[in-house]
Design an enzyme around this catalytic site. Structure first.
Site, short mmCIF file in Angstrom:
data_model
loop_
_atom_site.label_atom_id
_atom_site.label_comp_id
_atom_site.label_asym_id
_atom_site.label_seq_id
_atom_site.Cartn_x
_atom_site.Cartn_y
_atom_site.Cartn_z
N THR A 1 5.55 -1.46 3.86
CA THR A 1 5.64 -2.87 4.24
C THR A 1 5.27 -3.76 3.05
O THR A 1 4.30 -3.49 2.34
CB THR A 1 4.69 -3.16 5.42
OG1 THR A 1 5.09 -2.37 6.53
CG2 THR A 1 4.73 -4.63 5.80
N PHE B 1 -5.18 21.09 13.12
CA PHE B 1 -4.13 20.44 12.31
C PHE B 1 -3.22 21.47 11.64
O PHE B 1 -2.07 21.17 11.33
CB PHE B 1 -4.76 19.54 11.25
CG PHE B 1 -5.29 18.25 11.80
CD1 PHE B 1 -4.47 17.14 11.91
CD2 PHE B 1 -6.60 18.14 12.25
CE1 PHE B 1 -4.95 15.94 12.42
CE2 PHE B 1 -7.09 16.95 12.77
CZ PHE B 1 -6.26 15.87 12.86
N GLY C 1 4.36 12.30 5.45
CA GLY C 1 3.81 11.20 6.22
C GLY C 1 2.46 11.57 6.78
O GLY C 1 1.42 11.13 6.32
N GLU D 1 0.75 4.47 10.83
CA GLU D 1 -0.71 4.59 10.73
C GLU D 1 -1.22 5.76 11.57
O GLU D 1 -2.28 5.70 12.19
CB GLU D 1 -1.41 3.29 11.17
CG GLU D 1 -0.85 2.02 10.59
CD GLU D 1 -0.95 1.91 9.08
OE1 GLU D 1 -1.44 2.85 8.45
OE2 GLU D 1 -0.51 0.89 8.53
N PHE E 1 0.86 -1.19 0.00
CA PHE E 1 0.00 0.00 0.00
C PHE E 1 0.89 1.23 0.00
O PHE E 1 1.56 1.51 0.99
CB PHE E 1 -0.89 -0.04 1.24
CG PHE E 1 -1.94 1.03 1.34
CD1 PHE E 1 -3.18 0.87 0.74
CD2 PHE E 1 -1.71 2.20 2.05
CE1 PHE E 1 -4.16 1.84 0.85
CE2 PHE E 1 -2.68 3.18 2.18
CZ PHE E 1 -3.91 2.99 1.57
N CYS F 1 -8.79 3.22 4.28
CA CYS F 1 -7.95 2.04 4.41
C CYS F 1 -7.10 2.13 5.68
O CYS F 1 -6.92 1.13 6.40
CB CYS F 1 -7.04 1.89 3.19
SG CYS F 1 -7.93 1.77 1.61
#
Length: 410
Positions: free
Chosen positions: A185, A409, A158, A389, A150, A264
């Site tokens: 990964t 943010f 990031g 994540e 993915f 996802c």
């Protein structure tokens, strides 16, 4: 041990009572149904027989027999187990969570392997792909015969995926992709990559689209990242896209904007909520066993009040993390979980898991830094889990935004 020796041992350790697990203390089994308990037991048994005898060596070598394990994990039905159809098991979200818990009790790298295959790559195809894409890839991926990765994170982007530089441009009926992804990964061993790129169609962020990229496509390469001190029993790589030409059918037709990749990520984060509990549990069980046999001043280490205080405090936090994970699983199974609720679980459970791992290391003393015991391996792995994540800071902002209504943010 004869009766006299047993009596002497009893006097030596003082007042002994039957030991209970954290699960028993918190009544965890009562919160799970028969299928969920059975799935957890199956994964735990596979971990004990197939994985635990080798995991320390895999970690030390920085290598994992990915293809071999993929087929075995596929036979167990772990890949995409919470998805319906296409060879997937269609279990509850809670059952999937318990499988993640038992996988990460062995090693975070193994849970990552399952998560990236099922919750990122397969979920992206299942949720956002065309029927042709699903038929082409999902059955083989469910069996572990095809591996996915993915591609979202980039070297310079990031936590802010909207700033990604990987771009896709039209060339007749084709798409041409250029760019790079980082910390991916399974990338070096994958058969297919789900790659997210800017198309420029609707401005930064809104024009993000997903593409199904077979890794044998010319211009695609995935060099492995080595010299890691964390997640060593996991294959990590870059993705380099150099004029990768794809047909129009390679685009995920239902994904437009960041909603696609973020959905996802929420699936993968959900698995982490449970997985972190498994890593923490393995550390605490190891520390309790060690403290019960390690004698200090002619008495087991577990018989000292300071050690018992550490164990009690860790058990409380581990039990709370268990309960939070199962509660979020029930909410997800009911169809109403919100991203900030998953953030709540990921933030708390990983933060507590790494604190438990570090505290358990102190109980093991110098033995805690060796691979003879799993504690330092879990602690090192959790350093990665803490930030991938979504970093702790990003999840704090998600939770606070839900509570205050203010977006901090930027």
């Amino acid at each position: 041990m004869d009766v006299v020796a047993a009596a002497g041992a009893s006097r030596k350790v003082g007042h002994m009572s039957e030991r209970r697990s954290v699960e028993q203390l918190f009544g965890v089994d009562r919160l799970l149904d028969d299928d969920e308990r059975a799935i957890a037991a199956t994964v735990a048994d596979f971990g004990a027989k197939r994985l635990r005898p080798h995991i320390a060596q895999w970690f030390e070598d920085g290598a994992l027999p990915v293809r071999e394990l993929a087929v075995e994990l596929g036979e167990l039905g772990l890949f995409g187990m919470h998805l319906d159809g296409y060879g997937c098991a269609g279990t509850s979200a809670t059952a999937y969570g318990m499988a993640c818990l038992e996988a990460e009790a062995v090693d975070s790298g193994l849970r990552s392997f399952v998560s990236v295959q099922g919750s990122l790559s397969m979920f992206a195809l299942h949720r956002w792909g065309s029927e042709e894409q699903k038929q082409q890839w999902l059955p083989a991926m469910a069996k572990g015969q095809a591996l996915g990765c993915f591609g979202l994170t980039e070297p310079d982007y990031g936590s802010n995926p909207a700033g990604m530089r990987t771009h896709a441009r039209r060339d007749g009926g084709d798409w041409i992709l250029n760019g790079a992804k980082m910390w991916i990964t399974n990338a070096p061993v994958a058969d297919v990559a789900i790659v997210w790129a800017q198309t420029g169609e609707h401005g930064v962020g809104r024009g993000v689209r997903g593409f199904v990229v077979p890794t044998d496509t010319p211009g695609f390469s995935a060099p492995e990242i080595t010299h890691k001190m964390s997640l060593r029993a996991s294959v990590t790589g870059e993705i380099v896209l150099d004029d990768v030409r794809l047909p129009a059918s390679a685009q995920l037709p239902r994904a437009e904007g960041l909603r696609g990749p973020l959905s996802c990520l929420n699936e993968a984060r959900f698995g982490i909520v449970f997985g972190a509990v498994g890593a923490a549990r393995d550390c605490l069980e190891t520390a309790i066993d060690y403290a019960g046999t390690r004698e200090v001043f002619d008495k087991p280490l577990s018989g000292y009040q300071l050690t018992q205080a550490k164990i009690a405090d860790m058990a409380v936090e581990l039990g709370n993390a268990y309960l939070l994970a199962i509660q979020l699983g029930r909410i997800k199974d009911a169809g109403g979980i919100a991203p900030e609720q998953i953030s709540l679980g990921k933030l708390n459970n990983v933060r507590e898991a790494i604190a438990i791992a570090r505290q358990c290391r102190t109980i093991l003393g110098a033995n805690g830094i060796t691979l003879e015991y799993p504690v330092i391996r879990h602690a090192n792995n959790l350093e990665s889990v803490l930030t991938y994540e979504g970093t702790s800071e990003m999840h704090q902002l998600m939770i606070a935004k839900a509570l205050t209504g203010q977006d901090a943010f930027r």
